[in-house]
Design a protein around this motif. Structure first.
Motif, PDB file in Angstrom:
ATOM      1  N   ALA A 244      31.761  17.979  43.397  1.00  0.00           N
ATOM      2  CA  ALA A 244      31.037  19.142  42.878  1.00  0.00           C
ATOM      3  C   ALA A 244      31.746  19.717  41.661  1.00  0.00           C
ATOM      4  CB  ALA A 244      30.902  20.207  43.975  1.00  0.00           C
ATOM      5  N   ALA A 245      33.071  19.775  41.713  1.00  0.00           N
ATOM      6  CA  ALA A 245      33.826  20.284  40.557  1.00  0.00           C
ATOM      7  C   ALA A 245      33.651  19.376  39.350  1.00  0.00           C
ATOM      8  CB  ALA A 245      35.304  20.411  40.924  1.00  0.00           C
ATOM      9  N   ASP A 246      33.663  18.074  39.567  1.00  0.00           N
ATOM     10  CA  ASP A 246      33.438  17.133  38.459  1.00  0.00           C
ATOM     11  C   ASP A 246      32.080  17.387  37.810  1.00  0.00           C
ATOM     12  OD1 ASP A 246      35.862  15.896  38.807  1.00  0.00           O
ATOM     13  OD2 ASP A 246      35.056  14.136  39.849  1.00  0.00           O
ATOM     14  N   LEU A 247      31.059  17.536  38.627  1.00  0.00           N
ATOM     15  CA  LEU A 247      29.705  17.761  38.100  1.00  0.00           C
ATOM     16  C   LEU A 247      29.629  19.081  37.340  1.00  0.00           C
ATOM     17  CD1 LEU A 247      27.620  16.516  41.143  1.00  0.00           C
ATOM     18  CD2 LEU A 247      27.633  15.494  38.865  1.00  0.00           C
ATOM     19  N   GLU A 248      30.272  20.108  37.857  1.00  0.00           N
ATOM     20  CA  GLU A 248      30.271  21.396  37.160  1.00  0.00           C
ATOM     21  C   GLU A 248      30.950  21.279  35.802  1.00  0.00           C
ATOM     22  OE1 GLU A 248      30.194  24.538  40.920  1.00  0.00           O
ATOM     23  OE2 GLU A 248      32.095  23.658  40.290  1.00  0.00           O
ATOM     24  N   LEU A 249      32.038  20.535  35.735  1.00  0.00           N
ATOM     25  CA  LEU A 249      32.736  20.391  34.462  1.00  0.00           C
ATOM     26  C   LEU A 249      31.875  19.638  33.465  1.00  0.00           C
ATOM     27  CD1 LEU A 249      35.497  21.188  33.294  1.00  0.00           C
ATOM     28  CD2 LEU A 249      36.248  18.861  33.733  1.00  0.00           C
ATOM     29  N   VAL A 250      31.231  18.560  33.891  1.00  0.00           N
ATOM     30  CA  VAL A 250      30.351  17.799  33.003  1.00  0.00           C
ATOM     31  C   VAL A 250      29.220  18.675  32.489  1.00  0.00           C
ATOM     32  CG1 VAL A 250      28.649  15.929  32.953  1.00  0.00           C
ATOM     33  CG2 VAL A 250      30.891  15.525  33.940  1.00  0.00           C
ATOM     34  N   ASN A 251      28.741  19.572  33.323  1.00  0.00           N
ATOM     35  CA  ASN A 251      27.629  20.439  32.944  1.00  0.00           C
ATOM     36  C   ASN A 251      28.076  21.687  32.189  1.00  0.00           C
ATOM     37  OD1 ASN A 251      25.338  19.038  33.818  1.00  0.00           O
ATOM     38  ND2 ASN A 251      25.638  19.687  35.924  1.00  0.00           N
ATOM     39  N   GLY A 252      29.355  21.762  31.835  1.00  0.00           N
ATOM     40  CA  GLY A 252      29.837  22.899  31.067  1.00  0.00           C
ATOM     41  C   GLY A 252      30.183  24.116  31.890  1.00  0.00           C
ATOM     42  N   GLN A 253      30.109  24.005  33.222  1.00  0.00           N
ATOM     43  CA  GLN A 253      30.461  25.127  34.098  1.00  0.00           C
ATOM     44  C   GLN A 253      31.964  25.049  34.396  1.00  0.00           C
ATOM     45  OE1 GLN A 253      27.142  23.767  36.809  1.00  0.00           O
ATOM     46  NE2 GLN A 253      26.940  25.989  37.072  1.00  0.00           N
ATOM     47  N   ILE A 254      32.744  25.263  33.372  1.00  0.00           N
ATOM     48  CA  ILE A 254      34.177  24.977  33.430  1.00  0.00           C
ATOM     49  C   ILE A 254      34.905  25.929  34.364  1.00  0.00           C
ATOM     50  CG2 ILE A 254      36.272  24.876  32.023  1.00  0.00           C
ATOM     51  CD1 ILE A 254      34.327  24.004  29.715  1.00  0.00           C
ATOM     52  N   ASP A 255      34.689  27.223  34.206  1.00  0.00           N
ATOM     53  CA  ASP A 255      35.357  28.183  35.079  1.00  0.00           C
ATOM     54  C   ASP A 255      34.942  27.988  36.527  1.00  0.00           C
ATOM     55  OD1 ASP A 255      36.774  29.393  32.990  1.00  0.00           O
ATOM     56  OD2 ASP A 255      35.121  30.746  32.530  1.00  0.00           O
ATOM     57  N   GLU A 256      33.671  27.669  36.757  1.00  0.00           N
ATOM     58  CA  GLU A 256      33.196  27.449  38.128  1.00  0.00           C
ATOM     59  C   GLU A 256      33.910  26.259  38.762  1.00  0.00           C
ATOM     60  OE1 GLU A 256      31.396  28.021  35.512  1.00  0.00           O
ATOM     61  OE2 GLU A 256      29.724  29.386  35.947  1.00  0.00           O
ATOM     62  N   ALA A 257      34.080  25.169  37.979  1.00  0.00           N
ATOM     63  CA  ALA A 257      34.764  23.980  38.503  1.00  0.00           C
ATOM     64  C   ALA A 257      36.206  24.309  38.871  1.00  0.00           C
ATOM     65  CB  ALA A 257      34.719  22.866  37.465  1.00  0.00           C
ATOM     66  N   PHE A 258      36.894  25.008  37.976  1.00  0.00           N
ATOM     67  CA  PHE A 258      38.290  25.334  38.234  1.00  0.00           C
ATOM     68  C   PHE A 258      38.417  26.300  39.415  1.00  0.00           C
ATOM     69  CE2 PHE A 258      39.575  24.519  33.530  1.00  0.00           C
ATOM     70  CZ  PHE A 258      39.449  23.153  33.745  1.00  0.00           C
ATOM     71  N   ASP A 259      37.553  27.304  39.467  1.00  0.00           N
ATOM     72  CA  ASP A 259      37.613  28.266  40.579  1.00  0.00           C
ATOM     73  C   ASP A 259      37.375  27.565  41.913  1.00  0.00           C
ATOM     74  OD1 ASP A 259      38.081  30.293  38.792  1.00  0.00           O
ATOM     75  OD2 ASP A 259      36.039  31.080  38.821  1.00  0.00           O
ATOM     76  N   ARG A 260      36.456  26.604  41.933  1.00  0.00           N
ATOM     77  CA  ARG A 260      36.161  25.877  43.161  1.00  0.00           C
ATOM     78  C   ARG A 260      37.423  25.186  43.691  1.00  0.00           C
ATOM     79  NH1 ARG A 260      31.633  23.647  45.546  1.00  0.00           N
ATOM     80  NH2 ARG A 260      30.296  24.267  43.784  1.00  0.00           N
ATOM     81  N   LEU A 261      38.151  24.517  42.796  1.00  0.00           N
ATOM     82  CA  LEU A 261      39.313  23.756  43.250  1.00  0.00           C
ATOM     83  C   LEU A 261      40.510  24.643  43.532  1.00  0.00           C
ATOM     84  CD1 LEU A 261      39.119  20.457  41.180  1.00  0.00           C
ATOM     85  CD2 LEU A 261      38.075  21.077  43.361  1.00  0.00           C
ATOM     86  N   VAL A 262      40.687  25.714  42.775  1.00  0.00           N
ATOM     87  CA  VAL A 262      41.760  26.657  43.111  1.00  0.00           C
ATOM     88  C   VAL A 262      41.512  27.236  44.505  1.00  0.00           C
ATOM     89  CG1 VAL A 262      42.781  28.888  42.538  1.00  0.00           C
ATOM     90  CG2 VAL A 262      42.380  27.219  40.727  1.00  0.00           C
ATOM     91  N   GLY A 263      40.262  27.544  44.806  1.00  0.00           N
ATOM     92  CA  GLY A 263      39.919  28.030  46.138  1.00  0.00           C
ATOM     93  C   GLY A 263      40.243  27.008  47.220  1.00  0.00           C
ATOM     94  N   MET A 264      39.996  25.718  46.904  1.00  0.00           N
ATOM     95  CA  MET A 264      40.327  24.666  47.868  1.00  0.00           C
ATOM     96  C   MET A 264      41.838  24.572  48.079  1.00  0.00           C
ATOM     97  SD  MET A 264      37.771  23.149  49.273  1.00  0.00           S
ATOM     98  CE  MET A 264      38.535  21.625  49.853  1.00  0.00           C
ATOM     99  N   VAL A 265      42.614  24.738  47.024  1.00  0.00           N
ATOM    100  CA  VAL A 265      44.077  24.720  47.158  1.00  0.00           C
ATOM    101  C   VAL A 265      44.512  25.823  48.121  1.00  0.00           C
ATOM    102  CG1 VAL A 265      46.250  25.173  45.941  1.00  0.00           C
ATOM    103  CG2 VAL A 265      44.540  23.646  44.926  1.00  0.00           C
TER     104      VAL A 265
END
Length: 306
Positions: A244-265
């Motif tokens: 999901a983070a990869d797809l968000e980054l490809v779609n330009g949702q950069i902050d959303e992708a990073f926030d998703r993975l920081v939350g997972m950490v």
């Protein structure tokens, strides 16, 4: 409609994530130019819609060439290209004008234009509309392409402003990589980026491009709707969250992708946590090191880890 147009069909999106740095710099230049400079660029740009396309583009093209950019203005992947087109339109000082079509807001117009990629650029001249090229071009290639078009039309284009540094020639391996990405040849693109890194290990564009190739490889066969649905249903599924983070980054949702993975950490431990951390750092490499979103996410990651 948004999903269809947000994700580039020609696989150039991941590479152009690296252009965020230039886009930020272009925005800074516009702000530094002040109201007069902004007004000059804006006066050369028309926001065309289905209702105004005939008058703004077709009728206007009877007296001046009109370059039509069919795009999604909100998409990070093409923003730098749009900024460059605006700059060239401003430099033209009325020799030609730029008409921008937001195909996400105007799906019927997008269908009428028969476009296949974001952006698609057309020429309207003397009432006739013809396609020029698909996908974003680096500034040097864009200048050359437009110069060739307007030379055939007998339109003289202004030279870059005095004192402005000429666009440096594009590294041949970087050019080869960009052309391979536009064709969807990921192996050739990766090989070109690796050749460049072998010569210049610190080359940021090559690092970004190679990370982009990996990003495209991981996402090209995914069903975005299915991945995002599963990610919402099972927040603990590490592999799905990474997709999901990869797809968000490809779609330009950069902050959303990073926030998703920081939350997972924050929510994971042991091998799962390390897997997410390594993946997130890999995503950082798809953007310039000084990109504001990367800096923000690095700080958030440090807080989540320590």
């Amino acid at each position: 409609m948004a999903a269809e147009f947000s994700r580039p069909g020609s696989l150039y999106g991941a590479v152009d994530l690296g252009a965020r740095k230039q886009a930020i710099e272009a925005q800074a230049r516009r702000e530094a130019a002040g109201p007069a400079g902004a007004a000059g660029a804006a006066s050369a740009v028309i926001e065309a819609t289905s209702a105004t396309f005939n008058s703004d583009v077709v009728e206007r093209s009877m007296s001046v060439p009109v370059i039509v950019e069919a795009t999604v203005p909100r998409a990070e992947q093409v923003r730098q290209f749009s900024d460059t087109l605006e700059k060239l339109a401003g430099e033209a000082a009325g020799a030609w004008i730029l008409a921008r079509v937001d195909v996400e807001a105007e799906p019927q117009l997008a269908q009428a234009l028969r476009m296949r990629a974001i952006p698609t650029v057309y020429l309207a001249f003397q009432g006739q509309l013809m396609p020029l090229f698909e996908g974003p071009l680096p500034e040097a290639q864009l200048r050359q392409a437009l110069a060739q078009v307007f030379e055939q039309l007998g339109v003289e284009l202004a030279e870059p402003a005095e004192g402005e540094a000429p666009e440096p020639p594009l590294d041949p391996d970087l050019l080869a990589a960009e052309q391979a990405m536009e064709k969807g040849d990921l192996d050739a693109a990766a090989a070109a980026y690796q050749r460049l890194l072998a010569r210049s290990p610190q080359d940021e564009e090559a690092k970004i491009g190679l990370a982009g190739v990996g990003l495209v490889r991981r996402t090209q066969d995914l069903d975005p709707a299915d991945v995002l649905r599963r990610a919402a249903e099972d927040p603990a599924d590490v592999d799905t969250q990474l997709q999901a983070a990869d797809l968000e980054l490809v779609n330009g949702q950069i902050d959303e992708a990073f926030d998703r993975l920081v939350g997972m950490v924050r929510r994971t431990a042991g091998p799962d946590r390390e897997k997410v951390r390594v993946h997130l750092i890999g995503l950082f490499e798809a953007l310039p090191a000084d990109d504001p979103s990367v800096s923000k996410a690095r700080r958030a990651l440090a807080r989540a880890l320590f």
